[in-house]
Design a protein around this motif. Structure first.
Motif, PDB file in Angstrom:
ATOM      1  N   TRP A  63       0.972  -1.222   0.044  1.00  8.46           N
ATOM      2  CA  TRP A  63      -0.019  -0.224   0.105  1.00  8.46           C
ATOM      3  C   TRP A  63       0.707   1.179   0.094  1.00  8.46           C
ATOM      4  N   GLN A  64       0.647   2.068  -0.970  1.00 13.67           N
ATOM      5  CA  GLN A  64       1.315   3.317  -1.148  1.00 13.67           C
ATOM      6  C   GLN A  64       3.055   3.234  -1.119  1.00 13.67           C
TER       7      GLN A  64
ATOM      8  N   LEU B   1       4.638   1.447   0.738  1.00 11.81           N
ATOM      9  CA  LEU B   1       5.054   0.927   2.211  1.00 11.81           C
ATOM     10  C   LEU B   1       5.612  -0.736   2.151  1.00 11.81           C
TER      11      LEU B   1
ATOM     12  N   VAL C  81      -2.320  -2.064   3.903  1.00 13.56           N
ATOM     13  CA  VAL C  81      -3.144  -1.092   4.696  1.00 13.56           C
ATOM     14  C   VAL C  81      -3.531  -1.769   6.044  1.00 13.56           C
TER      15      VAL C  81
ATOM     16  N   ILE D 104      -0.927  -1.947   9.145  1.00 10.39           N
ATOM     17  CA  ILE D 104      -0.317  -0.588   9.606  1.00 10.39           C
ATOM     18  C   ILE D 104      -1.109  -0.169  10.846  1.00 10.39           C
TER      19      ILE D 104
ATOM     20  N   LYS E 293       0.594   8.104  10.918  1.00  8.55           N
ATOM     21  CA  LYS E 293      -0.026   9.291  10.374  1.00  8.55           C
ATOM     22  C   LYS E 293      -0.392   8.835   8.708  1.00  8.55           C
ATOM     23  N   GLU E 294      -0.057   7.851   8.459  1.00 12.46           N
ATOM     24  CA  GLU E 294      -0.463   7.044   7.123  1.00 12.46           C
ATOM     25  C   GLU E 294      -2.106   6.627   7.262  1.00 12.46           C
TER      26      GLU E 294
ATOM     27  N   GLN F 271      -4.492   9.505   7.894  1.00 16.90           N
ATOM     28  CA  GLN F 271      -4.912  10.319   6.562  1.00 16.90           C
ATOM     29  C   GLN F 271      -6.089   9.682   5.921  1.00 16.90           C
TER      30      GLN F 271
ATOM     31  N   TYR G 245     -10.787   1.694   5.415  1.00 20.48           N
ATOM     32  CA  TYR G 245     -10.204   2.241   4.256  1.00 20.48           C
ATOM     33  C   TYR G 245     -10.834   1.769   2.912  1.00 20.48           C
TER      34      TYR G 245
END
Ligand code: PLP
Length: 360
Positions: free
Chosen positions: A28-29, A31, A35, A38, A43-44, A47, A245
């Protein structure tokens, strides 16, 4: 075969959303992790959480004096959460009974208060209907009025907007949230389990007017306490992060489609196509008065119930899944939430017409 899933919940999600979730499932993104792995406090994820709330607020035009809570516990959790948060020093609440879920809410409410049950179920010209809101006898000393605008199992709905003066109106929008626009200011609390019109099971959304906070019963579990949830940004305990999410992705998809007004238009088109085919034939039947028909859940019966099994087998083989009616009603039910495209309803109605031609 292209599959269309008419399940009442957990229900179909938009194909584009599932494909996006699949593409970022393991990384995810950038990383290198999912997701769902985490921290909800990093902070991820914060958001992701904030953006989902922002988009949800935008879609329903939620005024700033309302809080949005991302909870656990489903619709049934709120059957307890509502009285535990809203009774204050009152001992009774009005409960409109229009079907299975409203009456399930009454059963739970009995643990905490004396529900004043307003039976809204009536028969009009041999069809099931609901009393108009103007005939709901609200009591003066009740803490709030609870109703369910769309009864998922009964396929019955009230399409009216409540107007009960100062009375706090609480609505279970589990099966119709985001299917049309809403005047949020008419409500004290709106709640909805996510698994029908939003995202995966596990997440429940609560919209609460801020002046109703701070009144929870001292025995209210903290994880159901709106004030505690609000003070902790819905992270008093670990929230259902993956459902949050994914729901956020559904909100983005809804914005891309043009928002809830556009969905409302498509939902009306889908419902009128399906009810039209049912009404045109003696082979199929729906017994809800037109003004109270649900645009989300369409129960229908075959005149000859001996054909039910064959209908279900053949429809499944044609890619039309989960059409079996709820066990307390029997027959068929097509749930046509936001994620069901018009094309899916066309395939269903063409199948129904063809099935009737072959077996009628
Ligand atoms: N309210 C309505 C209108 C529903 O359709 C449902 C479930 O189908 C519920 C409440 C119960 O929801 P949950 O299973 O999330 O507790």
């Amino acid at each position: 075969t292209q599959v269309y899933n008419f399940s009442s919940g957990p229900a179909m999600l938009p194909a584009e959303v599932l494909r996006r979730a699949q593409s970022e499932l393991c990384d995810w993104q950038g990383l290198g992790t999912s997701v769902m792995e985490i921290s909800h406090r990093g902070k991820e994820f914060i958001q992701v959480a904030e953006e989902a709330e922002k988009d949800f607020r935008f879609l329903l035009q939620i005024p700033s004096n309302y809080k949005v809570l991302f909870c656990h516990g489903g619709g049934r959790g709120q059957f307890a959460g509502v009285p535990l948060n809203l009774l204050g020093d009152k001992t009774s609440a009005d409960y409109v009974d229009g079907g299975y879920w409203a009456s399930s809410a009454v059963k739970e409410a009995h643990k905490y208060c004396t529900p004043n049950v307003i039976d809204a179920k009536v028969t009009v010209d041999g069809l099931r209907a609901l009393k108009p809101m103007s005939e709901w006898q609200v009591s003066e000393d009740s803490a709030y009025l609870h109703y369910c605008p769309n009864e998922t199992i009964d396929g019955i709905a009230t399409h009216e907007t409540p107007d009960f003066g100062d009375k706090v109106v609480v609505a279970d929008f589990s099966s119709s949230i985001l299917s049309h626009s809403l005047d949020i200011s008419r409500f004290g609390v709106i709640y909805a389990g996510a698994q029908k019109n939003i995202g995966p099971a596990g997440l429940t959304l609560v919209i609460v007017r801020e002046d109703l906070l701070g009144k929870a019963h001292k025995a209210c579990p903290s994880i159901l306490d709106y004030t505690v949830l609000n003070e902790n940004d819905s992270m008093f305990n670990t929230p259902p992060t993956f459902a949050w999410y994914l729901s956020g992705l559904v909100f983005k998809w809804l914005k891309e489609q043009g928002g809830v007004e556009v969905m409302d238009k498509i939902n009306r088109e889908k419902a009128s196509l399906l009810y039209g085919v049912i009404d045109k034939s003696d082979f199929y039947r729906n017994d809800v008065a037109p003004a109270n028909r649900s645009r989300m859940n369409v129960p229908f019966q075959l005149a000859d119930s001996a054909l039910d099994k064959l209908f279900l087998e053949e429809s499944f083989a044609a890619g039309l899944h989960a059409l079996k009616g709820h066990r307390v009603v029997g027959g068929m039910r097509a749930s046509i939430y936001n994620a069901m495209p018009l094309e899916g309803v066309k395939v269903l109605t063409n199948f129904m017409i063809d099935f009737e031609r072959r077996h009628g």
